[in-house]
Design an enzyme around this catalytic site. Structure first.
Site, PDB file in Angstrom:
ATOM      1  CD  GLU A 161      -3.048  -0.606  -0.160  1.00 40.69           C
ATOM      2  OE1 GLU A 161      -3.085   0.556  -0.588  1.00 40.69           O
ATOM      3  OE2 GLU A 161      -3.699  -1.525  -0.672  1.00 40.69           O
ATOM      4  CD  GLN A 200       0.132  10.372  -5.166  1.00 40.90           C
ATOM      5  OE1 GLN A 200      -0.134  10.803  -6.281  1.00 40.90           O
ATOM      6  NE2 GLN A 200      -0.634  10.574  -4.132  1.00 40.90           N
ATOM      7  CG  LEU A 246       8.646   2.829  -5.921  1.00 40.03           C
ATOM      8  CD1 LEU A 246       8.153   2.124  -7.172  1.00 40.03           C
ATOM      9  CD2 LEU A 246       8.744   1.805  -4.784  1.00 40.03           C
ATOM     10  N   GLY A 247      10.383   6.825  -6.765  1.00 40.99           N
ATOM     11  CA  GLY A 247       9.874   8.194  -6.595  1.00 40.99           C
ATOM     12  C   GLY A 247       9.268   8.463  -5.227  1.00 40.99           C
ATOM     13  CE1 TYR A 276      -7.617   3.316  -0.677  1.00 38.83           C
ATOM     14  CE2 TYR A 276      -5.216   3.423  -0.615  1.00 38.83           C
ATOM     15  CZ  TYR A 276      -6.377   2.812  -1.029  1.00 38.83           C
ATOM     16  OH  TYR A 276      -6.318   1.671  -1.787  1.00 38.83           O
ATOM     17  CG  ASP A 330      -8.909   3.471  -4.693  1.00 43.08           C
ATOM     18  OD1 ASP A 330     -10.110   3.373  -5.020  1.00 43.08           O
ATOM     19  OD2 ASP A 330      -8.043   2.663  -5.063  1.00 43.08           O
ATOM     20  CB  CYS A 370     -15.641   0.538 -13.674  1.00 53.12           C
ATOM     21  SG  CYS A 370     -16.697   1.989 -13.795  1.00 53.12           S
ATOM     22  CB  CYS A 416     -24.514   0.509 -13.605  1.00 51.90           C
ATOM     23  SG  CYS A 416     -23.416   1.913 -13.875  1.00 51.90           S
TER      24      CYS A 416
HETATM   25 FE1  SF4 Z   1     -18.741   1.023 -14.535  1.00 53.83          FE
HETATM   26 FE2  SF4 Z   1     -21.412   0.921 -14.438  1.00 53.83          FE
HETATM   27 FE3  SF4 Z   1     -20.165   0.162 -16.643  1.00 53.83          FE
HETATM   28 FE4  SF4 Z   1     -20.010  -1.289 -14.421  1.00 53.83          FE
HETATM   29  S1  SF4 Z   1     -21.834  -0.909 -15.645  1.00 53.83           S
HETATM   30  S2  SF4 Z   1     -18.321  -0.775 -15.829  1.00 53.83           S
HETATM   31  S3  SF4 Z   1     -20.008   0.291 -12.838  1.00 53.83           S
HETATM   32  S4  SF4 Z   1     -20.178   2.221 -15.762  1.00 53.83           S
END
Ligand code: SF4
Length: 236
Positions: free
Chosen positions: A44, A49, A87-88, A127, A145, A197, A213
């Site tokens: 982590e 970054q 790695l920065g 986070y 995140d 996504c 969705c």
């Molecule tokens: Fe992203 Fe919605 Fe498409 Fe799934 S259905 S990849 S959550 S936009």
């Protein structure tokens, strides 16, 4: 019974989890392996970054040289800095070494388990503490995140810039986080954001949460999140 967002995501994760050198995947967990907090913490910090592809060889190299947090705490700081080279964001390496020593001196050599205790370690912010508590110790922590932001904004069809709706996104994330398997859920969200996504070309047909969705339903999920318009340049 209607499956929740988390149910569908976890079922997908069980089949499609990425194999990562620091991860104990669902199959390994089924055969009795448990995450090593040292591995989770080290990954982590390195991933702050920095991309997964860049981190992988560094993670493997560090573990080979310092297989335990005790070994890292006892290391020479110059050696740590030199292994980190490339790695920065070098303050991370200094904090890493200091935190390893804190684990020895303040926690008797074992990583603390709660988010608030984890935050007392150098270099561990909100986070990272939530991610470690969740992934290493299966504590129910709300891990948010950039990937989580994007998935939630699209799933809820939120049409405001992320910076303006942070508390709402967190509330959505909190509501979705399950009591069972919160660590796998957090990793599943990361994988969904990284592989399905994705920022520019979400692959909605492969998505386990497509059914409800709202961004997908609206037909332009890839346009989300909305970017905050830049303020106009002052004119002389
Ligand atoms: Fe992203 Fe919605 Fe498409 Fe799934 S259905 S990849 S959550 S936009």
């Amino acid at each position: 019974m209607i499956e929740t967002f988390a149910d569908r995501l976890l079922a997908w994760y069980d089949r499609h989890a990425r194999e990562l050198p620091w991860r104990v995947g669902p199959k390994q967990k089924q055969s009795g392996s448990i995450p090593d907090p040292y591995h989770v913490w080290l990954s982590e910090i390195m991933l702050q970054q920095t991309t997964v592809a860049t981190v992988k060889p560094y993670f493997i190299k560090f573990l080979k040289r310092w297989p335990t947090v005790d070994a890292l705490a006892a290391a020479d700081i110059d050696a740590v800095m030199s292994e980190w080279a490339g790695l920065g964001y070098y303050s991370r390496a200094r904090n890493l070494h200091a935190a390893a020593q804190q684990v020895q001196s303040e926690h008797a050599g074992s990583f603390p388990k709660t988010e608030s205790q984890l935050k007392s370690l150098k270099g561990v912010g909100d986070y990272t503490a939530a991610a470690i508590a969740s992934i290493a110790f299966d504590q129910r922590a709300v891990v948010v995140d950039g990937n989580v932001d994007r998935v939630i904004v699209r799933h809820e069809n939120i049409r405001e810039p992320i910076v303006d709706v942070k508390p709402a996104i967190r509330a959505h994330a909190d509501r979705r986080t399950p009591d069972l398997r919160p660590g796998d859920y957090a990793q599943a969200m990361m994988d969904l954001g990284a592989t399905v996504c994705t920022p520019t070309a979400p692959q909605c047909l492969l998505c386990p949460v497509r059914e409800d969705c709202q961004g997908h339903r609206a037909g332009d999920a890839s346009a989300l999140p909305i970017k905050k318009p830049k303020p106009p340049k002052p004119v002389r």
